[in-house]
Scaffold this motif. Structure first.
Motif, PDB file in Angstrom:
ATOM      1  N   ALA A  47      15.716  55.725  26.709  1.00 17.00           N
ATOM      2  CA  ALA A  47      14.553  55.931  27.736  1.00 17.00           C
ATOM      3  C   ALA A  47      13.265  55.711  27.269  1.00 17.00           C
ATOM      4  O   ALA A  47      12.557  54.850  27.670  1.00 17.00           O
ATOM      5  CB  ALA A  47      14.582  57.293  28.653  1.00 17.00           C
ATOM      6  N   ASN A  48      12.845  56.577  26.338  1.00 17.24           N
ATOM      7  CA  ASN A  48      11.488  56.470  25.762  1.00 17.24           C
ATOM      8  C   ASN A  48      11.420  55.200  25.289  1.00 17.24           C
ATOM      9  O   ASN A  48       9.942  54.517  25.413  1.00 17.24           O
ATOM     10  CB  ASN A  48      11.515  57.253  24.490  1.00 17.24           C
TER      11      ASN A  48
ATOM     12  N   LEU B 259      12.860  52.254  25.881  1.00 20.65           N
ATOM     13  CA  LEU B 259      12.931  51.017  26.698  1.00 20.65           C
ATOM     14  C   LEU B 259      11.710  51.218  27.876  1.00 20.65           C
ATOM     15  O   LEU B 259      10.831  50.239  28.081  1.00 20.65           O
ATOM     16  CB  LEU B 259      14.069  51.363  27.623  1.00 20.65           C
ATOM     17  N   ILE B 260      11.239  52.386  28.179  1.00 18.77           N
ATOM     18  CA  ILE B 260      10.236  52.421  29.240  1.00 18.77           C
ATOM     19  C   ILE B 260       8.793  52.154  28.481  1.00 18.77           C
ATOM     20  O   ILE B 260       7.976  51.358  28.927  1.00 18.77           O
ATOM     21  CB  ILE B 260      10.087  53.740  29.654  1.00 18.77           C
ATOM     22  N   THR B 261       8.691  52.681  27.269  1.00 15.45           N
ATOM     23  CA  THR B 261       7.461  52.340  26.523  1.00 15.45           C
ATOM     24  C   THR B 261       7.327  50.840  26.400  1.00 15.45           C
ATOM     25  O   THR B 261       6.227  50.246  26.590  1.00 15.45           O
ATOM     26  CB  THR B 261       7.325  53.041  25.344  1.00 15.45           C
TER      27      THR B 261
END
Lengths: 149, 149
Positions: B19-20, B22-24
């Motif tokens: 999540a970190n 991909l979102i970043t």
DNA sequence: GAAGATTGAGTACTCAATCTTA
DNA sequence: TAAGATTGAGTACTCAATCTTC
């Protein structure tokens, strides 16, 4: 019309950003200091170690480690220079290559893994209660699912 | 004796990592494509814009943006080259410098902000329910608190 | 033409060394 | 001697271009 974040959302958003950056940095620092590896290097070694024959196609490895192909290619260059991995041509598809974990790479991973788990516990897992950590996992998973579509 | 993660914890941990990343990456890509800024650049512009006189001491800015002093110094070099910020010597402490947001920097931030908020909503805030997002914020905050000590 | 993978140039980050003022 | 800040060298990442095989 822009839908700005309200002040609570602002705080949540900044906390999320900060947690990401701080934890990633802390894990990276530990791994670098103790075993000379970056987090990205470590992820590659882990994925390879979990694969049959300890090898994976470059493109699959790139996908699993969330790296671009170009980035993975450079990373494998560096790991190969240290004899932690090896490139082997794919017999079926002559365009393709496998990255293979060497014995030295596996040995280094075995050395690093306990320290890394300890670091992950210290900075993340053990900071939260089991229920909280599970909740964090569920929320993260939801975010990942959303991005994949 | 190493306390390994059980398989549920493994999944949570990997989801968090993914999540970190991909979102970043998604936020960074949007910001870069739409306004030619990195997330780190954006953070700097925001912090400066929120400060009195739109200026901050280099060391304070480094601390708030979670950057090393050296990294901030290089970043400010680049931003200054594009006339988005300016360095001004500190009159009280002759060792010190202020980074000052220029009018051009402020204007760019005003242009970028709506798109960036939209991007943050799309990839993060609006993916979760309000309660879920608040929970994510609370958990993140707990992690940040733990790391600060 | 599209997919697998690499390359090189340009850009960004890290770390230790340095300079200046406190 | 500490603190504020910068510098340069080495390392890592990005993007577009390229090469080869499908």
């Amino acid at each position: 019309m822009t839908r700005w974040l309200n002040s609570e959302q602002q705080l949540s958003w900044r906390a999320w950003l900060a947690a990401n950056a701080l934890i990633t940095d802390a894990l990276q620092r530990d791994l670098q200091a103790q075993h000379g590896l970056t987090l990205a290097d470590y992820e590659i070694l882990v994925r390879l170690s979990e694969s049959p024959e300890r090898m994976m196609r470059m493109s699959d490895l790139a996908e699993q480690t969330l790296a671009s192909r170009s980035r993975l290619s450079h990373q494998i260059d560096r790991l190969a220079k240290h004899d932690l991995v090896l490139r082997v041509p794919c017999p079926n598809d002559k365009r393709g290559y496998f990255a293979v974990l060497t014995d030295a790479g596996f040995a280094l991973l075995e050395q690093a893994a306990p320290d890394h788990v300890e670091s992950v516990r210290k900075h993340l897992v053990d900071v939260l209660s089991p229920a909280e950590f599970e909740a964090l996992g569920r929320l993260s998973d939801k975010l990942v699912q959303a991005l994949d579509s």
